[in-house]
Design a protein around this motif. Sequence first.
Motif, short mmCIF file in Angstrom:
data_model
loop_
_atom_site.label_atom_id
_atom_site.label_comp_id
_atom_site.label_asym_id
_atom_site.label_seq_id
_atom_site.Cartn_x
_atom_site.Cartn_y
_atom_site.Cartn_z
N THR A 53 0.85 -1.19 0.00
CA THR A 53 0.00 0.00 0.00
C THR A 53 0.89 1.25 0.00
O THR A 53 1.88 1.31 0.74
CB THR A 53 -0.89 0.03 1.25
OG1 THR A 53 -1.68 -1.16 1.29
CG2 THR A 53 -1.82 1.24 1.24
N CYS A 95 -6.42 -1.23 0.61
CA CYS A 95 -6.52 -0.27 -0.49
C CYS A 95 -5.14 -0.06 -1.12
O CYS A 95 -4.12 -0.42 -0.55
CB CYS A 95 -7.08 1.06 0.02
SG CYS A 95 -8.71 0.92 0.80
N ASP A 96 -5.13 0.55 -2.31
CA ASP A 96 -3.85 0.78 -2.98
C ASP A 96 -3.08 1.93 -2.36
O ASP A 96 -1.87 2.06 -2.56
CB ASP A 96 -4.08 1.02 -4.48
CG ASP A 96 -4.89 2.28 -4.78
OD1 ASP A 96 -5.56 2.81 -3.84
OD2 ASP A 96 -4.90 2.73 -5.94
N THR A 98 -3.16 4.87 1.29
CA THR A 98 -3.78 5.25 2.55
C THR A 98 -3.04 6.41 3.19
O THR A 98 -1.87 6.67 2.87
CB THR A 98 -3.83 4.07 3.55
OG1 THR A 98 -4.69 4.41 4.64
CG2 THR A 98 -2.44 3.73 4.07
N LYS A 133 1.30 -4.13 3.00
CA LYS A 133 -0.11 -3.81 2.78
C LYS A 133 -0.71 -3.32 4.10
O LYS A 133 -0.50 -3.91 5.16
CB LYS A 133 -0.88 -5.04 2.28
CG LYS A 133 -0.52 -5.46 0.87
CD LYS A 133 -1.45 -6.54 0.33
CE LYS A 133 -1.38 -7.82 1.11
NZ LYS A 133 -0.03 -8.45 1.01
#
Length: 251
Positions: A53, A95-96, A98, A133
């Motif tokens: 992420t 999510c990709d 943050t 991630k």
Amino acid sequence: MASEEGLKVDEEGFKAAMEKQKETARAATKAKEDLALSVSEIPEEVSKDSNATVYDGYDNLKCDAKVIYILKADADGKLSTVDSASAGDDIIAVCDKTVLYATMGGQIHDEGKIYTADFEAEVLSVDKDAAGKYLHTLKVVKGTIAKGASVSIEVDKKNRMSIARNHTATHILLSALQKTLGSHVEQAGSYVGSDRLRFDFNHSQAMTAEELVKVEAMVNAKIAESIPVVTDVMTVDEAKKSGAMALFGEK
């Protein structure tokens, strides 16, 4: 030393007590111990995904992102990927990108929300896996979210600033301890939350009442100076040349 005094040491008992204390310390770094979800048993599909992420929380308190995975626990507590989640669900969202800081390095995770025009989820905790991630544990409070959806992620600024003040205070405290007790003092651990901080350090004996008063006065005096906190990104060598201190092998 014990044998010289005719005493025996219960080494196994000591090891058991030490392990219990370590578990207690680890649990203390989690803000919510009663979460319905655990990040320890992530589905293989997710754990084997090496895409990290992108974290943008140092520069921004809000960002737009895409939902890559939604994880939900079944009746037995086993996590699996799902295509969507609705109001009332406890989920983990990956999510990709943050701006929410994950629990690590002794510092507690950010609070905040993930939302769209007709969806909102409260952030219960944020963890980071080995691949980088960010695992957002969420309580869906409104609407429905689907895998692949575009969402907005926002940090609770008041809570973040409270954590930041306590984080900065740990550095001020270390400096005051070194000036009072000696340069041998190093940080051995910490807990940094929004309401308090705990600072672990090495020293040969307990601090005296006079030393405690002196350190407290030094820390409060430095805080009262209201020195601006600025961020500079540089190489490790450049940082050391500027006078920065590196502890326990920091990168």
